[in-house]
Design a protein around this motif. Sequence first.
Motif, mmCIF file in Angstrom:
data_model
loop_
_atom_site.group_PDB
_atom_site.id
_atom_site.type_symbol
_atom_site.label_atom_id
_atom_site.label_comp_id
_atom_site.label_asym_id
_atom_site.label_seq_id
_atom_site.Cartn_x
_atom_site.Cartn_y
_atom_site.Cartn_z
ATOM 1 N N LEU A 92 -35.092 10.058 8.262
ATOM 2 C CA LEU A 92 -34.405 8.854 8.712
ATOM 3 C C LEU A 92 -32.965 9.173 9.091
ATOM 4 N N ALA A 93 -32.331 10.068 8.353
ATOM 5 C CA ALA A 93 -30.965 10.470 8.680
ATOM 6 C C ALA A 93 -30.920 11.156 10.038
ATOM 7 N N TYR A 94 -31.915 11.981 10.346
ATOM 8 C CA TYR A 94 -31.948 12.643 11.650
ATOM 9 C C TYR A 94 -32.141 11.627 12.772
ATOM 10 N N LEU A 95 -32.908 10.576 12.518
ATOM 11 C CA LEU A 95 -33.040 9.506 13.497
ATOM 12 C C LEU A 95 -31.692 8.832 13.723
ATOM 13 N N TYR A 96 -30.949 8.597 12.653
ATOM 14 C CA TYR A 96 -29.625 8.003 12.783
ATOM 15 C C TYR A 96 -28.677 8.918 13.556
ATOM 16 N N PHE A 97 -28.739 10.226 13.285
ATOM 17 C CA PHE A 97 -27.909 11.168 14.042
ATOM 18 C C PHE A 97 -28.256 11.114 15.527
ATOM 19 N N LEU A 98 -29.542 11.014 15.817
ATOM 20 C CA LEU A 98 -29.979 10.925 17.205
ATOM 21 C C LEU A 98 -29.467 9.635 17.846
ATOM 22 N N MET A 99 -29.466 8.556 17.105
ATOM 23 C CA MET A 99 -28.947 7.291 17.617
ATOM 24 C C MET A 99 -27.454 7.400 17.924
ATOM 25 N N VAL A 100 -26.716 8.068 17.057
ATOM 26 C CA VAL A 100 -25.284 8.250 17.295
ATOM 27 C C VAL A 100 -25.056 9.077 18.558
ATOM 28 N N ALA A 101 -25.873 10.100 18.763
ATOM 29 C CA ALA A 101 -25.747 10.920 19.970
ATOM 30 C C ALA A 101 -26.028 10.095 21.223
ATOM 31 N N ILE A 102 -27.023 9.240 21.157
ATOM 32 C CA ILE A 102 -27.346 8.384 22.303
ATOM 33 C C ILE A 102 -26.235 7.368 22.539
ATOM 34 N N ILE A 103 -25.670 6.838 21.469
ATOM 35 C CA ILE A 103 -24.557 5.899 21.603
ATOM 36 C C ILE A 103 -23.366 6.598 22.258
ATOM 37 N N LEU A 104 -23.096 7.812 21.850
ATOM 38 C CA LEU A 104 -21.986 8.562 22.443
ATOM 39 C C LEU A 104 -22.241 8.804 23.934
ATOM 40 N N LEU A 105 -23.458 9.162 24.303
ATOM 41 C CA LEU A 105 -23.792 9.340 25.712
ATOM 42 C C LEU A 105 -23.621 8.028 26.475
ATOM 43 N N LEU A 106 -24.061 6.938 25.893
ATOM 44 C CA LEU A 106 -23.931 5.626 26.512
ATOM 45 C C LEU A 106 -22.463 5.271 26.722
ATOM 46 N N LEU A 107 -21.643 5.488 25.711
ATOM 47 C CA LEU A 107 -20.218 5.162 25.820
ATOM 48 C C LEU A 107 -19.505 6.045 26.842
#
Length: 180
Positions: free
Chosen positions: A109-124
């Motif tokens: 689940l933590a790796y999923l959260y890390f992946l979400m943060v990476a996608i958020i950074l790409l989006l921003l």
Amino acid sequence: MNQERKEIIIKEIKYWKQTRLLPEQYCNFLLTLYSGGEEDHIKVEEESRSIMNVKSMLTFFFVQFLLLFIVVVIYFTDFPFLLQMAFGLLCGFLILKIAKKTRNQLPQLAYLYFLMVAIILLLLLSQMVEQILPGHRIAMFFVVLLNCLAWLFIGFKMGLKSFLIGGIVGIALSVTFFAF
């Protein structure tokens, strides 16, 4: 059997149960066998695990809400650009903190959260380039390429296959789309 030896064996069985090296029923049987029939520790562990499951589910839904909130704020509101970026960064840092806290108990689940943060950074970052340099393909290409290279670096450093695959696929797609 020596009491110290029993405690070592019980600790080892608890470790097996926690890391799921053996099925839970086997571990419970062995714990009951070596503890002399005292099942108090099993019930306490099951209660704490159920509390942890509820807490992790609530955290998961909270993180999903934050991700949805960021997408809505960036794409469907008329907030000023800096306020959108501030909301995105704040939510990204909050998810990153949750991921770091979750890493020990639920690593997947933590790796999923890390992946979400990476996608958020790409989006921003892509939104920032689109705001500062609208329609500039080269700048967008370099932002996506640098983000994918960062994913590759994180994947190698932390041993995360999802980041490695995402970085490789992202680089391949960005080079393909930029070439045409």
